[in-house]
Design a protein around this motif. Structure first.
Motif, short mmCIF file in Angstrom:
data_model
loop_
_atom_site.label_atom_id
_atom_site.label_comp_id
_atom_site.label_asym_id
_atom_site.label_seq_id
_atom_site.Cartn_x
_atom_site.Cartn_y
_atom_site.Cartn_z
N ASN A 186 -6.73 35.34 -9.56
CA ASN A 186 -8.18 35.27 -9.44
C ASN A 186 -8.94 35.71 -10.70
N LYS A 248 -16.24 39.13 -10.55
CA LYS A 248 -16.95 40.16 -9.79
C LYS A 248 -18.20 40.69 -10.52
N GLN A 259 -22.30 33.13 -9.08
CA GLN A 259 -22.07 32.76 -7.68
C GLN A 259 -20.58 32.85 -7.38
N SER A 260 -20.24 32.84 -6.10
CA SER A 260 -18.84 32.82 -5.71
C SER A 260 -18.62 31.74 -4.67
N VAL A 261 -17.40 31.23 -4.65
CA VAL A 261 -17.04 30.18 -3.69
C VAL A 261 -15.64 30.48 -3.16
N LYS A 262 -15.43 30.25 -1.87
CA LYS A 262 -14.12 30.45 -1.27
C LYS A 262 -13.25 29.22 -1.53
N GLN A 263 -12.06 29.46 -2.05
CA GLN A 263 -11.11 28.38 -2.30
C GLN A 263 -9.75 28.82 -1.77
N ASP A 265 -9.01 30.57 0.87
CA ASP A 265 -9.10 31.98 1.28
C ASP A 265 -9.22 32.96 0.11
N ARG A 266 -9.39 32.46 -1.10
CA ARG A 266 -9.59 33.33 -2.25
C ARG A 266 -10.98 33.08 -2.83
N THR A 267 -11.61 34.12 -3.34
CA THR A 267 -12.96 33.99 -3.88
C THR A 267 -12.91 33.70 -5.38
N THR A 268 -13.65 32.70 -5.81
CA THR A 268 -13.76 32.37 -7.22
C THR A 268 -15.17 32.67 -7.71
N TRP A 269 -15.31 33.49 -8.75
CA TRP A 269 -16.60 33.80 -9.34
C TRP A 269 -16.86 32.83 -10.50
#
Length: 276
Positions: A186, A248, A259-263, A265-269
């Motif tokens: 991540n 983060k 911004q963040s997006v779920k990919q 089940d993992r969060t990408t900033w």
């Protein structure tokens, strides 16, 4: 905010274990814990380590992605074993640790000179598997090219762009596939995509900068390893977290909102302004 160890942090821990190479053990033991992942069945292969005595010589330490391999042998090479170690969220190997970590000690190797190498894990997500070297070889081969170690031939990297496994995946998800390339997680995924101005939702086949991704990822991870990785609760001395641009963060270096997006089940900033 706890960071999961990625390629650079795992390599730093492996460097600590590497100080045991050439040393011979006189004892080895492990401490079970009700919350411990191995409580039900014990550590896989532990009997192989202890059935004929506990005298082993550490021969070699290797890393591929987030997996540490420790090769050991009986004196004069009569028997050889491999230990595969994953660190989970908070696991680490160390020679000396302050008293506050004693309750998290899981495995200890004691050497002839009195020194002790132990595995500590406060969250108990790490694993240790003990097996024959040829079994370990097969496990290592299933892991993709280690991007901390270098870059793969450009033609092989280019072919991944159109491969069935990656072409239709968002790049933020694709870079986490440890079977294709390893060590990147991540933290370094987010930093790599920001450095190249790539939106994490871009499909791999549509990524114009794909050819540059592995070189940038390698450089960022190598820079991190050079300063002992991104420091987390279990890692002392790492300072690369000071160099992070988007992971983060609230704002990117240019002052835009992150911004963040779920990919998967993992969060990408990411920065939607800088990463189109």
């Amino acid at each position: 905010n706890k960071l999961m160890p990625e390629g650079p942090e795992v390599r730093v821990i492996a460097d600590t274990i590497e100080k045991a190479v050439g040393k011979t053990t006189i004892d080895v033991w492990h401490t079970q814990n009700k919350k411990y992942k191995w409580k039900r069945d014990g550590i896989p292969g532990w009997d192989k380590l202890t059935e004929d005595g506990k005298v082993w010589t550490f021969d070699k330490v290797d890393v591929k992605g987030k997996l540490i391999r420790i090769d050991i042998s009986r004196i004069k090479g009569a028997k050889r074993l491999s230990m595969l170690s994953t660190l989970g969220l908070e696991g680490f190997w160390a020679w000396e640790v302050d008293d506050s970590q004693k309750k998290h000690k899981r495995i200890t190797f004691e050497f002839l000179n009195g020194s002790k190498l132990s595995y500590y894990d406060s969250r108990n997500f790490g694993t240790l598997r003990i097996m024959k070297p040829e079994e370990a070889d097969k496990k290592m081969k299933k892991i993709g090219f280690d991007l901390l170690q270098g870059t793969m031939p450009q033609i092989d990297w280019a072919n991944l762009k159109t491969s069935k496994k990656l072409a239709k995946r968002p790049i933020g998800e694709a870079l986490m596939r440890q079977t294709e390339f390893s060590g990147i997680g991540n933290i370094y995924k987010a930093e790599t995509l920001y450095a190249l101005g790539i939106n994490p939702t871009t499909l791999v086949e549509d990524c114009d900068a794909w050819d540059d991704v592995q070189e940038v990822a390698h450089k960022i991870m190598a820079d991190s390893y050079a300063v002992k990785g991104s420091s987390v609760k279990s890692y002392a001395g790492g300072s690369f977290q000071r160099s992070l641009q988007v992971y983060k963060k609230d704002q990117c270096p240019k002052g835009h909102k992150i911004q963040s997006v779920k990919q998967k089940d993992r969060t990408t900033w990411y920065c939607p302004t800088c990463q189109k």
